[in-house]
Design a protein around this motif. Structure first.
Motif, PDB file in Angstrom:
ATOM      1  N   ALA B  76       0.850  -1.194   0.000  1.00 42.22           N
ATOM      2  CA  ALA B  76       0.000   0.000   0.000  1.00 42.22           C
ATOM      3  C   ALA B  76       0.884   1.241   0.000  1.00 42.22           C
ATOM      4  O   ALA B  76       1.930   1.270   0.642  1.00 42.22           O
ATOM      5  N   VAL B  77       0.436   2.262  -0.665  1.00 39.05           N
ATOM      6  CA  VAL B  77       1.207   3.504  -0.757  1.00 39.05           C
ATOM      7  C   VAL B  77       1.176   4.207   0.597  1.00 39.05           C
ATOM      8  O   VAL B  77       0.107   4.534   1.112  1.00 39.05           O
ATOM      9  N   ALA B  78       2.366   4.433   1.154  1.00 36.99           N
ATOM     10  CA  ALA B  78       2.448   5.154   2.428  1.00 36.99           C
ATOM     11  C   ALA B  78       2.566   6.650   2.164  1.00 36.99           C
ATOM     12  O   ALA B  78       2.038   7.479   2.901  1.00 36.99           O
ATOM     13  N   GLU B  79       3.270   6.995   1.097  1.00 37.20           N
ATOM     14  CA  GLU B  79       3.529   8.406   0.790  1.00 37.20           C
ATOM     15  C   GLU B  79       3.761   8.577  -0.708  1.00 37.20           C
ATOM     16  O   GLU B  79       4.343   7.696  -1.355  1.00 37.20           O
ATOM     17  N   SER B  80       3.281   9.700  -1.241  1.00 40.64           N
ATOM     18  CA  SER B  80       3.573  10.077  -2.628  1.00 40.64           C
ATOM     19  C   SER B  80       4.370  11.362  -2.610  1.00 40.64           C
ATOM     20  O   SER B  80       4.119  12.224  -1.760  1.00 40.64           O
ATOM     21  N   ASN B  81       5.305  11.515  -3.511  1.00 37.00           N
ATOM     22  CA  ASN B  81       6.145  12.708  -3.530  1.00 37.00           C
ATOM     23  C   ASN B  81       5.396  13.887  -4.161  1.00 37.00           C
ATOM     24  O   ASN B  81       5.503  14.152  -5.364  1.00 37.00           O
ATOM     25  N   ASP B  82       4.643  14.618  -3.333  1.00 41.41           N
ATOM     26  CA  ASP B  82       3.850  15.740  -3.829  1.00 41.41           C
ATOM     27  C   ASP B  82       4.700  16.844  -4.449  1.00 41.41           C
ATOM     28  O   ASP B  82       4.223  17.597  -5.289  1.00 41.41           O
ATOM     29  N   ALA B  83       5.973  16.935  -4.019  1.00 48.21           N
ATOM     30  CA  ALA B  83       6.838  17.997  -4.549  1.00 48.21           C
ATOM     31  C   ALA B  83       6.973  17.898  -6.068  1.00 48.21           C
ATOM     32  O   ALA B  83       7.249  18.892  -6.746  1.00 48.21           O
ATOM     33  N   LEU B  84       6.754  16.695  -6.617  1.00 49.73           N
ATOM     34  CA  LEU B  84       6.908  16.520  -8.064  1.00 49.73           C
ATOM     35  C   LEU B  84       5.835  17.245  -8.862  1.00 49.73           C
ATOM     36  O   LEU B  84       6.009  17.493 -10.050  1.00 49.73           O
ATOM     37  N   SER B  85       4.713  17.603  -8.237  1.00 52.62           N
ATOM     38  CA  SER B  85       3.684  18.302  -9.016  1.00 52.62           C
ATOM     39  C   SER B  85       4.114  19.724  -9.319  1.00 52.62           C
ATOM     40  O   SER B  85       3.777  20.276 -10.356  1.00 52.62           O
ATOM     41  N   ASP B  86       4.910  20.326  -8.437  1.00 47.91           N
ATOM     42  CA  ASP B  86       5.439  21.658  -8.733  1.00 47.91           C
ATOM     43  C   ASP B  86       6.762  21.588  -9.479  1.00 47.91           C
ATOM     44  O   ASP B  86       7.106  22.497 -10.234  1.00 47.91           O
ATOM     45  N   ASP B  87       7.525  20.533  -9.213  1.00 44.92           N
ATOM     46  CA  ASP B  87       8.861  20.438  -9.804  1.00 44.92           C
ATOM     47  C   ASP B  87       9.107  19.079 -10.434  1.00 44.92           C
ATOM     48  O   ASP B  87       9.927  18.316  -9.921  1.00 44.92           O
ATOM     49  N   PRO B  88       8.422  18.765 -11.519  1.00 44.26           N
ATOM     50  CA  PRO B  88       8.631  17.459 -12.144  1.00 44.26           C
ATOM     51  C   PRO B  88      10.066  17.280 -12.654  1.00 44.26           C
ATOM     52  O   PRO B  88      10.512  16.154 -12.837  1.00 44.26           O
ATOM     53  N   GLU B  89      10.799  18.377 -12.857  1.00 44.84           N
ATOM     54  CA  GLU B  89      12.186  18.291 -13.346  1.00 44.84           C
ATOM     55  C   GLU B  89      13.082  17.478 -12.419  1.00 44.84           C
ATOM     56  O   GLU B  89      14.118  16.968 -12.859  1.00 44.84           O
ATOM     57  N   LYS B  90      12.690  17.360 -11.158  1.00 45.16           N
ATOM     58  CA  LYS B  90      13.529  16.613 -10.205  1.00 45.16           C
ATOM     59  C   LYS B  90      13.762  15.175 -10.675  1.00 45.16           C
ATOM     60  O   LYS B  90      14.777  14.569 -10.359  1.00 45.16           O
ATOM     61  N   VAL B  91      12.793  14.649 -11.441  1.00 41.00           N
ATOM     62  CA  VAL B  91      12.959  13.291 -11.949  1.00 41.00           C
ATOM     63  C   VAL B  91      14.172  13.235 -12.877  1.00 41.00           C
ATOM     64  O   VAL B  91      14.887  12.232 -12.938  1.00 41.00           O
ATOM     65  N   ASN B  92      14.411  14.321 -13.616  1.00 41.92           N
ATOM     66  CA  ASN B  92      15.570  14.372 -14.505  1.00 41.92           C
ATOM     67  C   ASN B  92      16.853  14.683 -13.732  1.00 41.92           C
ATOM     68  O   ASN B  92      17.881  14.055 -13.945  1.00 41.92           O
ATOM     69  N   THR B  93      16.785  15.687 -12.849  1.00 39.33           N
ATOM     70  CA  THR B  93      18.022  16.171 -12.226  1.00 39.33           C
ATOM     71  C   THR B  93      18.493  15.290 -11.065  1.00 39.33           C
ATOM     72  O   THR B  93      19.677  15.224 -10.786  1.00 39.33           O
ATOM     73  N   ASP B  94      17.555  14.628 -10.387  1.00 42.67           N
ATOM     74  CA  ASP B  94      17.952  13.834  -9.218  1.00 42.67           C
ATOM     75  C   ASP B  94      17.065  12.591  -9.109  1.00 42.67           C
ATOM     76  O   ASP B  94      16.295  12.459  -8.153  1.00 42.67           O
ATOM     77  N   PRO B  95      17.158  11.687 -10.083  1.00 41.99           N
ATOM     78  CA  PRO B  95      16.202  10.575 -10.153  1.00 41.99           C
ATOM     79  C   PRO B  95      16.230   9.649  -8.929  1.00 41.99           C
ATOM     80  O   PRO B  95      15.195   9.051  -8.605  1.00 41.99           O
ATOM     81  N   TYR B  96      17.377   9.540  -8.268  1.00 43.16           N
ATOM     82  CA  TYR B  96      17.459   8.616  -7.131  1.00 43.16           C
ATOM     83  C   TYR B  96      17.254   9.317  -5.798  1.00 43.16           C
ATOM     84  O   TYR B  96      17.143   8.679  -4.759  1.00 43.16           O
ATOM     85  N   GLY B  97      17.204  10.639  -5.832  1.00 40.98           N
ATOM     86  CA  GLY B  97      17.068  11.412  -4.593  1.00 40.98           C
ATOM     87  C   GLY B  97      15.721  12.116  -4.553  1.00 40.98           C
ATOM     88  O   GLY B  97      14.678  11.490  -4.301  1.00 40.98           O
ATOM     89  N   GLU B  98      15.718  13.411  -4.890  1.00 36.71           N
ATOM     90  CA  GLU B  98      14.485  14.184  -4.800  1.00 36.71           C
ATOM     91  C   GLU B  98      13.451  13.761  -5.846  1.00 36.71           C
ATOM     92  O   GLU B  98      12.288  14.147  -5.762  1.00 36.71           O
TER      93      GLU B  98
END
Lengths: 460, 130, 520
Positions: B76-98
């Motif tokens: 079951a999902v405990a948490e979703s990274n809400d920060a990605l809705s404002d900053d989807p670029e984090k997936v590119n710049t820091d895929p294993y971290g933020e």
């Protein structure tokens, strides 16, 4: 053939260059038994002179469009003043022979126009995001219903019976395989507005309540109250507008609490043209932007920081998401959206308000005069914009036919076309185009109806 | 050369998993973000939603493409990274971290064993590019 | 080496803000006749709470001159067919005749209300009827509805007809097992999207290495009785005629399904071959492609749906039919034909649009058919295919041509030879803009990596074809000798490549007054 630049001689030379002896060989990859061995059974080519003469002859067989015919037909398509500049601008090569703006660097004209169109639609509907257009009001409404199901994940939709019957037919076609239950709610037979019984049909399985305002009978709905009822069960309120000029005077559906607004934009500088092309407006709240069907144009910047516009959020659309797309729509009504944009910018804030006011006042005048005629009444008491139902003392379809043949007047729409039990009712629409003299002539023509001798002699 | 941290586990769909007790943090790999291009939007589930291993839990969008993201483990999902809705670029710049996407409370921690190690994942991506 | 660009030079390009940024309070662009009835206060007619209370704030106020300059300036930023070749594959960007525009504007059509009585609209109904007849002849399919407003709309209509036919044929219980639509991997995205709207799930058919539908895979997918139909395009989206079309139709029919054809590529077939003769059951046409009605920057279109006699009962209503009045021709009437609306089709899938469809486009298409005549229609098809063949020959060698078979009206190349130097299809397309051409269709169909789909149409003369070929050859050279030039193209437009990722991350989809914008 004058539209084919390469002459037969040039083509013969090109054939030689690609290693062929005849044009027929171009189709060698088509199995022989599939190749037509005869000419198409369509007419021989006509010159411009002959062709135009032919179409003029056909056009003359449409007395409904003759200059001398005055018309009070509405019911989803409206007769309004179209400023001359509209047709000039949409006739510019760069607008009408351009393609969809997939290459933004050479399509900024089209893109900036759509951005302005989206803005105007938001302003008029009171919503936050609008798309680049749908085919028309009816299909826009169908897509709004599908969107409501996606957004709420509920499958029941309540549609008010005072929504345009053809719109309801289209919605029905679209939802028939979508697992959506479309429930038809009656309208109040006294006011002509949505019935207060509607609330009973709303429950936690309802995705949306669909209403039209002004509705098919011309009555203005209490959209704010309907929004409250829908929201109370967690459903969306979808408002359809067929007469968009009403947005120049009435409170916007968005300001009243609507969640999705769809409209027919034909009143904004688009000719009647026997039903199309028209333009569907589609607007909603920002939070639903990724669920919206159709194209969207957004602001963008290049490396030098210059502002431009670009098709955006394309991942919703069919060419990327394919069967999971928000819609299958591709080509929409781009040039008609341009016409509407030119209209709205030419008429502007004050022009739109003035057109709307004239519609309301001329309609009030016509309604008052008709209601004073013996035998005629106005059955619905709800407030109106520019359409109202008249109850005649005789069969309305026959009456409309007589008005056309005897007086050269299109008196309105006999409601029996859609409501078989309303045999004596007809729908009258009055716009800024109808002069006082025309309205008086209509009233005069109707007044002769109560004289039985007249009726008898006309039939012979 | 894409970055493939040693301590993580990987799936053939290019997701990575960081295991801390019975919580698995999931995201997409450097290889995946590089193939996708600039990420413009990430669709994530709400806390409480349940997924089985290999079930899609959301999607990642670039300008011209959409890719589903699959959960490497069940839970079951405990948490979703809400920060990605404002900053989807984090997936590119820091895929294993933020750029992490969801944290799952695993219902079957043993599933981690069938995932790929960093070395296995590296070999797998090398084979894909050929 | 400086490239020789012959098609364009630099030109004046005005800047033009948004209309809202030009708006000045108090300007007007219109004049209406004064109100000629009593000026009753609006509050007496409509409750105040129903009235607009923001004075239409934000709507622009400009003069007529502002409007003309605004749109004229913006129009100069567009490429268009009237400027030159538009080699967009599967779009058929042919000449949009001025005569068609004149016909559509004849007031006897333009001012006609769709709910006019049949007596008031005989000429208008006759236009629809005649166009129906011609399209039935051209496609070889007698059933027809002109109601759909675009290709995708016509597709939805056709697929719904298939569903209705199968439900009626098999009964609800059996047909509920038959809910798969087969779609080639090379199909346009509207195909699966339209199938989904009709409640079908989609299975993809592979294409062979030669670019044709894989018959073995088709046979495999047709087993089990779950297939309702196949949607295919012919010629396919690679520009190749599916020579096995009759076998394909036979396989699907034997499996109990129907064949839908996407008619986007009819420009290769008109007057030469007919879908109805190939075994196809239902097709949609794009009047805004094959029949030259203008693209208008994104529509309007018109997507007629044509079908076999067996499927006719399921077409949308109303149908436009012709019967005889029984009154012989005389001074008051040229024939004894009468045109009527017929709603009596109980098995119809229903309406797909209010009124009759995009009528203005029907007028244009009928004018197109009459202008060409049966000879001209075939001639246009031959010229279109010849032009594509000419380009195929001109570019082979410079660009990778993945399929050996002779292309029909469009041809596909890839960027394989250019990617070695880091230049991709997108870059080639953008550099083509500097040469004065609109780029070809790129990255479609999806099965070809780095696809460039080129369709010249018959409306291009051989000098411009040569200019196009020279431009593409020059770009191929630039890709090797000066890749930066291609990678940073276009250089000559008023704006460069836009940051589409930023635009999608934080979408700004409308103008807002400055105060509101800075507040956020």
């Amino acid at each position: 053939m004058r539209y084919i630049p390469n002459s037969p001689e040039e083509r013969a030379e090109m054939l030689r260059q690609v290693g062929l002896n005849s044009a027929a060989q171009l189709f060698d990859s088509i199995p022989k038994d599939l190749r037509l061995a005869r000419e198409l059974d369509t007419p021989a080519a006509l010159s411009e002179i002959e062709l135009l003469a032919g179409f003029e002859r056909l056009a003359a067989l449409n007395p409904g469009a003759a200059r001398e015919r005055s018309s009070f037909l509405g019911a989803g398509a409206y007769q309004h003043y179209i400023p001359t500049v509209v047709d000039h601008i949409i006739s510019r090569s760069e607008f009408f022979t351009a393609y969809t703006p997939y290459q933004p660097e050479i399509s900024q004209g089209t893109l900036q126009v759509i951005f302005e169109f989206q803005t105007l639609v938001c302003q008029l509907t009171g919503m936050e995001v609008a798309n680049a257009s749908m085919y028309d009001g009816s299909t826009a409404l169908a897509e709004a219903v599908l969107m409501a199901e996606r957004v709420t994940r509920r499958s029941k939709v309540i549609a008010c019976g005072a929504v345009h019957p053809e719109y309801l037919e289209v919605v029905n076609t679209y939802v028939q395989h979508a697992g959506i239950e479309l429930v038809h709610a009656d309208f109040d037979s006294a006011t002509g507005q949505a019935s207060s019984d509607l609330a009973k049909l709303l429950d936690d399985k309802t995705a949306a309540l669909v209403v039209q305002s002004p509705n098919f009978f011309g009555c203005i709905e209490d959209v704010a109250a309907l929004a409250e009822k829908a929201h109370a069960v967690g459903a969306l309120l979808v408002v359809a507008v067929t007469e968009s000029i009403s947005l120049g005077l009435l409170k916007s559906p968005g300001a009243c609490g609507a969640d999705i607004v769809v409209a027919e934009g034909q009143s904004f500088g688009v000719p009647l043209s026997f039903g199309g092309p028209y333009v569907g407006l589609f607007a909603t709240r920002e939070k639903y932007a990724r669920q919206i069907p159709g194209r969207l144009v957004g602001e963008a910047y290049d490396k030098q920081g210059r502002r431009g516009f670009v098709l955006t959020l394309a991942t919703r659309e069919q060419h990327i998401r394919r069967e999971k797309a928000t819609s299958n729509i591709c080509t929409n009504e781009g040039l008609i959206a341009l016409a509407a944009t030119v209209y709205l910018e030419t008429m502007g804030r004050r022009g739109l308000q003035e057109v709307a006011r004239q519609c309301v006042q001329k309609t009030a005048y016509a309604a008052k005069r008709i209601s004073e005629l013996d035998g005629f009444s106005i059955p619905f008491t709800g407030p109106r914009f520019n359409e109202f139902v008249v109850r005649a003392p005789v069969n309305a379809a026959d009456l409309m036919s007589k008005l056309a043949s005897d007086r050269n007047i299109t008196g309105g729409l006999a409601l029996s076309r859609y409501f078989t039990d309303r045999t004596n009712d007809f729908l009258v629409c009055v716009t800024e185009i109808n002069s006082r003299a025309e309205i008086d002539a209509l009233v005069d023509a109707l007044s002769t109806v109560s004289e039985p001798e007249d009726t008898k002699t006309q039939i012979e | 050369m894409a970055n493939v941290p040693e301590e993580l586990h990987y799936s053939k769909d290019h997701e990575w998993v960081r295991v801390e007790g019975d919580i698995a943090t999931v995201g997409i790999t450097d290889y995946a973000q590089n193939s996708l291009g600039d990420v413009v939007y990430v669709e994530l589930p709400k806390p409480g939603e349940q997924f089985s291993a290999n079930e899609s839990f959301g999607s990642v969008e670039s300008v011209k493409a959409v890719s589903e993201v699959f959960s490497p483990v069940s839970g079951a999902v405990a948490e979703s990274n809400d920060a990605l809705s404002d900053d989807p670029e984090k997936v590119n710049t820091d895929p294993y971290g933020e750029g992490w996407m969801i944290r799952i409370k695993m219902s079957n921690p043993g599933e981690v064993d069938s995932l790929l190690t960093a070395a296995e994942y590296e070999d797998f991506t090398k084979a894909e590019t050929e | 080496m400086k490239p020789e660009i012959t098609k364009v030079t630099s030109h004046i390009s005005h800047n033009e803000a948004l209309i809202f940024e030009r708006s000045q309070t108090g300007r007007i662009g219109y004049r209406l006749p004064p109100l000629d009835v009593d000026d009753v206060p609006i509050d007496d007619l409509i409750p105040k709470s129903f009235q607009c209370d923001n004075d239409l704030e934000g709507l622009p106020e400009v003069s007529e001159v502002d409007v003309i300059r605004h749109f004229t300036r913006m129009s100069t930023w567009n490429y268009s067919i009237d400027l030159g070749m538009y080699p967009l594959g599967s779009c058929t960007m042919k000449y949009n005749s001025r005569l068609n525009e004149k016909v559509a504007r004849i007031s006897g059509f333009a001012n006609l209300h769709p709910l006019s009585s049949e007596d008031d609209a005989q000429g208008a109904l006759q236009v629809i009827y005649e166009l129906q007849e011609h399209l039935a002849e051209i496609t070889g399919l007698p059933g027809i509805s002109l109601q759909p407003a675009a290709g995708a709309h016509g597709e939805m209509t056709g697929v719904m007809i298939i569903r209705a036919f199968i439900d009626a044929r098999d009964g609800a219980e059996v047909s509920s097992q038959r809910r798969t639509m087969l779609i080639p991997d090379s199909a346009h995205g509207t195909n699966p999207a339209s199938a989904h709207l009709s409640g079908f799930s989609v299975k993809t058919i592979r294409s062979t290495a030669e670019g044709f539908t894989d018959l073995d895979h088709l046979r495999e997918l047709c087993e089990g009785g779950h297939v309702a139909g196949l949607m295919l395009t012919n010629p396919n989206t690679l520009g190749l005629f599916e020579k096995n079309i009759q076998e394909i139709c036979r396989i699907v029919h034997e499996a109990g399904g129907l064949v839908y054809m996407d008619g986007a590529n009819m420009n290769a077939l008109v007057g030469v071959a007919r879908p109805g003769d190939m075994g196809v059951d239902v097709i949609h046409l794009n009047l805004h492609k094959t029949f030259s009605t203008p693209h208008g920057g994104g529509g309007p279109g018109c997507g007629p749906c044509c079908c076999t006699k067996e499927l006719e009962p399921f077409l949308p209503v109303p149908r436009i039919v012709r019967s005889k009045t029984g009154i012989p021709a005389g001074p008051a009437n040229s024939t004894d034909d009468v045109y009527k609306l017929d709603f009596n089709y109980p098995q119809s899938i229903g309406r797909v649009k209010a009124f009759f469809g995009n009528y203005g486009m029907m007028l244009r298409a009928l004018s197109y058919i009459q202008t060409h005549g049966h000879d001209g229609l075939r001639e246009a098809t031959e010229a279109a295919v010849l032009n594509a063949r000419y380009i195929a020959k001109g570019l082979a060698g410079e660009y990778d041509k993945p399929f050996a078979a002779d292309p029909m009206h469009e041809v596909v190349f890839t960027d394989k030879l250019q990617t070695r130097k880091g230049v991709h299809t997108l870059d080639i397309a953008k550099r083509l803009i500097d040469y004065g051409f609109h780029p070809m269709t790129i990255y479609f169909p999806l099965i070809v990596s780095g696809a460039m789909l080129i369709e010249p149409t018959e409306s291009v003369g051989h000098q411009e074809l040569d200019q196009f070929i020279d431009a593409m050859r020059s770009i191929a050279r630039e890709a090797l000798e000066d890749p930066e030039l291609v990678l940073n193209a276009p250089h000559s437009t008023r704006i460069g490549r836009l940051d589409e990722a930023a635009a999608a991350r934080r979408p700004v989809l409308r103008w807002k007054p400055k105060q509101a914008a800075t507040a956020t």
